[in-house]
Motif scaffolding. Structure first.
Motif, PDB file in Angstrom:
ATOM      1  N   MET A   1       0.849  -1.245   0.136  1.00  0.00           N
ATOM      2  CA  MET A   1       0.096   0.177  -0.087  1.00  0.00           C
ATOM      3  C   MET A   1       0.685   1.196   0.012  1.00  0.00           C
ATOM      4  N   ASN A   2       0.706   1.985  -1.074  1.00  0.00           N
ATOM      5  CA  ASN A   2       1.644   3.179  -1.311  1.00  0.00           C
ATOM      6  C   ASN A   2       0.680   4.314  -1.173  1.00  0.00           C
ATOM      7  N   SER A   3       1.225   5.619  -1.086  1.00  0.00           N
ATOM      8  CA  SER A   3       0.312   7.007  -1.073  1.00  0.00           C
ATOM      9  C   SER A   3      -0.755   6.783  -0.196  1.00  0.00           C
ATOM     10  N   LEU A   4      -0.655   6.343   0.807  1.00  0.00           N
ATOM     11  CA  LEU A   4      -1.607   6.115   1.952  1.00  0.00           C
ATOM     12  C   LEU A   4      -2.323   7.502   2.334  1.00  0.00           C
ATOM     13  N   ASN A   5      -3.663   7.365   2.297  1.00  0.00           N
ATOM     14  CA  ASN A   5      -4.499   8.535   2.864  1.00  0.00           C
ATOM     15  C   ASN A   5      -5.269   7.995   3.951  1.00  0.00           C
ATOM     16  N   PRO A   6      -5.905   9.091   4.637  1.00  0.00           N
ATOM     17  CA  PRO A   6      -6.852   8.882   5.927  1.00  0.00           C
ATOM     18  C   PRO A   6      -7.715   8.129   5.608  1.00  0.00           C
ATOM     19  N   ASP A   7      -8.444   7.995   4.378  1.00  0.00           N
ATOM     20  CA  ASP A   7      -9.422   7.019   3.970  1.00  0.00           C
ATOM     21  C   ASP A   7      -9.121   5.980   3.736  1.00  0.00           C
ATOM     22  N   ASP A   8      -7.820   5.417   3.893  1.00  0.00           N
ATOM     23  CA  ASP A   8      -7.669   4.007   4.120  1.00  0.00           C
ATOM     24  C   ASP A   8      -7.460   3.323   5.300  1.00  0.00           C
ATOM     25  N   THR A   9      -8.034   4.155   6.357  1.00  0.00           N
ATOM     26  CA  THR A   9      -7.712   3.740   7.691  1.00  0.00           C
ATOM     27  C   THR A   9      -8.954   2.544   7.845  1.00  0.00           C
ATOM     28  N   ALA A  10      -8.608   1.431   8.419  1.00  0.00           N
ATOM     29  CA  ALA A  10      -9.549   0.611   8.284  1.00  0.00           C
ATOM     30  C   ALA A  10      -9.022  -0.989   8.874  1.00  0.00           C
ATOM     31  N   VAL A  11      -9.851  -1.767   9.310  1.00  0.00           N
ATOM     32  CA  VAL A  11      -9.323  -3.048   9.563  1.00  0.00           C
ATOM     33  C   VAL A  11      -9.307  -3.935   8.108  1.00  0.00           C
ATOM     34  N   TYR A  12      -8.058  -4.459   7.976  1.00  0.00           N
ATOM     35  CA  TYR A  12      -7.845  -5.166   6.816  1.00  0.00           C
ATOM     36  C   TYR A  12      -7.869  -6.312   6.818  1.00  0.00           C
ATOM     37  N   TYR A  13      -8.781  -7.171   6.036  1.00  0.00           N
ATOM     38  CA  TYR A  13      -9.067  -8.793   6.053  1.00  0.00           C
ATOM     39  C   TYR A  13      -8.615  -9.463   4.697  1.00  0.00           C
ATOM     40  N   CYS A  14      -7.846 -10.591   5.126  1.00  0.00           N
ATOM     41  CA  CYS A  14      -7.438 -11.358   3.972  1.00  0.00           C
ATOM     42  C   CYS A  14      -8.480 -12.606   3.632  1.00  0.00           C
ATOM     43  N   ALA A  15      -8.865 -12.839   2.569  1.00  0.00           N
ATOM     44  CA  ALA A  15      -9.842 -13.736   2.332  1.00  0.00           C
ATOM     45  C   ALA A  15      -9.325 -14.943   1.047  1.00  0.00           C
ATOM     46  N   ALA A  16      -9.939 -16.156   1.354  1.00  0.00           N
ATOM     47  CA  ALA A  16      -9.506 -16.985   0.189  1.00  0.00           C
ATOM     48  C   ALA A  16     -10.813 -17.820  -0.195  1.00  0.00           C
ATOM     49  N   ARG A  17     -10.733 -18.069  -1.581  1.00  0.00           N
ATOM     50  CA  ARG A  17     -11.698 -18.915  -2.253  1.00  0.00           C
ATOM     51  C   ARG A  17     -11.090 -19.820  -3.093  1.00  0.00           C
ATOM     52  N   VAL A  18     -11.020 -21.141  -2.324  1.00  0.00           N
ATOM     53  CA  VAL A  18     -10.414 -22.338  -2.769  1.00  0.00           C
ATOM     54  C   VAL A  18     -11.091 -23.037  -3.721  1.00  0.00           C
ATOM     55  N   GLY A  19     -10.569 -23.541  -4.696  1.00  0.00           N
ATOM     56  CA  GLY A  19     -11.232 -24.290  -5.961  1.00  0.00           C
ATOM     57  C   GLY A  19     -10.804 -23.625  -7.116  1.00  0.00           C
ATOM     58  N   PHE A  20     -11.715 -24.248  -8.207  1.00  0.00           N
ATOM     59  CA  PHE A  20     -11.743 -23.710  -9.545  1.00  0.00           C
ATOM     60  C   PHE A  20     -12.052 -22.162  -9.523  1.00  0.00           C
ATOM     61  N   VAL A  21     -11.540 -21.430  -9.971  1.00  0.00           N
ATOM     62  CA  VAL A  21     -11.733 -19.978 -10.002  1.00  0.00           C
ATOM     63  C   VAL A  21     -11.817 -19.481 -11.380  1.00  0.00           C
ATOM     64  N   TYR A  22     -12.526 -18.687 -11.868  1.00  0.00           N
ATOM     65  CA  TYR A  22     -12.425 -18.166 -13.411  1.00  0.00           C
ATOM     66  C   TYR A  22     -12.702 -16.853 -13.661  1.00  0.00           C
ATOM     67  N   ARG A  23     -12.875 -15.937 -12.716  1.00  0.00           N
ATOM     68  CA  ARG A  23     -13.197 -14.550 -12.577  1.00  0.00           C
ATOM     69  C   ARG A  23     -12.559 -13.845 -11.440  1.00  0.00           C
ATOM     70  N   ALA A  24     -12.755 -12.566 -11.471  1.00  0.00           N
ATOM     71  CA  ALA A  24     -12.569 -11.905 -10.334  1.00  0.00           C
ATOM     72  C   ALA A  24     -13.709 -11.849  -9.476  1.00  0.00           C
ATOM     73  N   TYR A  25     -13.624 -12.077  -8.189  1.00  0.00           N
ATOM     74  CA  TYR A  25     -14.644 -12.397  -7.121  1.00  0.00           C
ATOM     75  C   TYR A  25     -14.723 -11.009  -6.170  1.00  0.00           C
ATOM     76  N   ARG A  26     -15.557 -10.242  -6.151  1.00  0.00           N
ATOM     77  CA  ARG A  26     -15.494  -8.722  -5.497  1.00  0.00           C
ATOM     78  C   ARG A  26     -16.360  -8.791  -4.105  1.00  0.00           C
ATOM     79  N   GLN A  27     -17.182  -9.885  -4.113  1.00  0.00           N
ATOM     80  CA  GLN A  27     -18.189  -9.860  -2.773  1.00  0.00           C
ATOM     81  C   GLN A  27     -17.651 -10.689  -1.929  1.00  0.00           C
ATOM     82  N   SER A  28     -17.805 -10.160  -0.346  1.00  0.00           N
ATOM     83  CA  SER A  28     -17.252 -10.969   0.659  1.00  0.00           C
ATOM     84  C   SER A  28     -17.931 -12.419   0.705  1.00  0.00           C
ATOM     85  N   ASN A  29     -19.233 -12.508   0.388  1.00  0.00           N
ATOM     86  CA  ASN A  29     -19.699 -13.738   0.483  1.00  0.00           C
ATOM     87  C   ASN A  29     -19.274 -14.774  -0.565  1.00  0.00           C
TER      88      ASN A  29
END
Length: 125
Positions: A82-110
């Motif tokens: 993360m470069n050029s950080l600004n105050p709007d970037d303040t948050a708790v950051y979570y990593c997530a994984a979807r394991v298995g066959f993937v074929y596109r970008a997944y943008r939803q947390s569920n």
């Protein structure tokens, strides 16, 4: 799959931080890994995702050009530079994984099955 996020902390506006997300448990050759963030009083927000196999990335417009995801297959670790950080970037950051066959970008947390515990990023002005 267990995910362990680290690297959060305090940065000044314009500064940089690098987050790490180490995966353990079952092995996998195909997955989508992502970072989300949640600021106080706000919904969890998509930051970016990376295809584990190909390394291709997709980012939210709010971080495009400032944040970069990468992965180290040998270490089973995903990074968020993360470069050029600004105050709007303040948050708790979570990593997530979807394991298995993937074929596109997944943008939803569920769309993700596994989550790390979160790491706090605070950017001061």
């Amino acid at each position: 799959v267990q995910l362990q996020a680290s690297g959060g902390g305090l940065a000044q506006a314009g500064g940089s931080l690098r987050l790490s997300c180490a995966a353990s448990g079952r092995t996998f050759s195909s997955a989508a890994m992502a970072w989300f963030r949640q600021a106080p009083g706000k919904d969890r927000e998509f930051v970016g995702t990376i295809m584990w196999s190909a390394g291709s990335t997709v980012y939210a417009d709010s971080v495009k050009g400032r944040f970069t995801m990468s992965r180290d297959k040998a270490k089973k670790t995903v990074y968020l530079q993360m470069n050029s950080l600004n105050p709007d970037d303040t948050a708790v950051y979570y990593c997530a994984a979807r394991v298995g066959f993937v074929y596109r970008a997944y943008r939803q947390s569920n769309e993700y099955d596994h989550w790390g515990q979160g790491t706090q990023v605070t950017v001061s002005s």
